[in-house]
Design a protein around this motif. Structure first.
Motif, short mmCIF file in Angstrom:
data_model
loop_
_atom_site.label_atom_id
_atom_site.label_comp_id
_atom_site.label_asym_id
_atom_site.label_seq_id
_atom_site.Cartn_x
_atom_site.Cartn_y
_atom_site.Cartn_z
N LYS A 173 0.84 -1.24 -0.11
CA LYS A 173 -0.05 -0.04 -0.04
C LYS A 173 0.78 1.26 0.10
O LYS A 173 0.82 2.30 -0.63
N HIS A 175 3.74 1.31 -1.17
CA HIS A 175 4.56 1.65 -2.52
C HIS A 175 3.58 2.07 -3.44
O HIS A 175 4.02 2.96 -4.35
N LEU A 176 2.25 1.77 -3.29
CA LEU A 176 1.28 2.47 -4.21
C LEU A 176 1.17 3.82 -4.15
O LEU A 176 0.84 4.60 -4.88
N GLN A 179 4.39 5.54 -5.65
CA GLN A 179 4.61 5.37 -7.07
C GLN A 179 4.50 6.67 -8.08
O GLN A 179 3.45 7.08 -7.67
#
Length: 261
Positions: A173, A175-176, A179
């Motif tokens: 989560k 990382h998202l 991004q």
């Protein structure tokens, strides 16, 4: 001991702000072994407005962390309620950050129950379940403000603390959330620390995503700090130092992408 706690209960909050008093109070909390003793202490502190003020105080915050360290989660749920509700403000303060980090680390599913807690709770499975629930509740709040915390002088440490104990789901989560911002974050003073932590703690798949995003940036190798960030990743350090050497396995694509640059 019980008599002393009862006698001091009405003055505990004011004692917590005192430089010497806070130390005595922390020790008193540490040795409060019975349910009755803990109940008196909890009743004295269970005032949300006062708990929040103590979290921001240079002496009071240590009394709050002492309760977190020495009492079952059900006893100190009121502290987590305040931590979750005022997470954004606390994470931007030196002492508030100290409390939040303690909340995160002490309730991590990766951490074993401390001995002083297991000896004071009747149902260990229930305690572990409650700890996980509170950890997830706070983690979700941190994730919500991750974009704000990442480049804050104190908040970035909270993100790093969460990465140290993050589950696979939580790591994904975060990382998202980040991004398409890794290149930007890698060149900034505080957020670059978070990228470094990601490159040390994340799975190989996430590391590869981060490295690909950075290498794809037009100013790759020119952005301040990027080279250092990439060197923290095991999957790229050898390639950055010796890009002409052959590589094998899942990092072949990274090697090829670097050479294209």
């Amino acid at each position: 001991m019980t008599y002393t706690i009862r006698e001091l209960s009405k003055d505990m909050i004011s004692i917590a702000y005192d430089r010497q008093g806070t130390r005595a109070l922390q020790r008193l909390i540490e040795y409060a072994h019975t349910d009755d003793q803990r109940k008196v202490i909890i009743t004295a502190f269970n005032v949300p407005e006062q708990v929040l003020k103590l979290m921001f105080d240079s002496h009071g915050c240590y009394v709050i962390t002492a309760m977190l360290e020495n009492m079952p989660i059900d006893d100190v749920k009121f502290i987590f309620d305040v931590a979750v509700l005022y997470c954004e403000k606390l994470a931007s303060d030196q002492h508030g950050l100290c409390v939040l980090k303690k909340c995160v680390s002490l309730t991590s599913p990766k951490e074993k129950l401390p001995h002083n807690i297991t000896s004071r709770t009747q149902d260990k499975k229930l305690e572990e379940s409650t700890r996980t629930k509170e950890h997830n509740r706070l983690a979700e709040r941190i994730l919500h403000y991750a974009g704000v915390f990442v480049n804050n002088q104190f908040g970035n440490y909270l993100i790093q603390n969460l990465l140290d104990v993050a589950t696979v789901d939580c790591m994904g989560k975060l990382h998202l959330k980040f991004q398409s911002h890794y290149c930007e974050y890698s060149g900034q003073k505080f957020s670059s620390n978070v990228v470094e932590k990601f490159l040390r703690k994340a799975s190989e798949a996430i590391k590869e995503d981060i490295v690909n995003e950075i290498i794809d940036a037009p100013d790759f190798l020119l952005t301040p700090g990027l080279f250092r960030q990439l060197c923290y990743s095991e999957c790229t350090s050898k390639r950055l130092k010796k890009p002409s050497l052959p590589t094998h396995g899942e990092n072949r694509s990274l090697h090829r992408k670097f050479n294209e640059k």
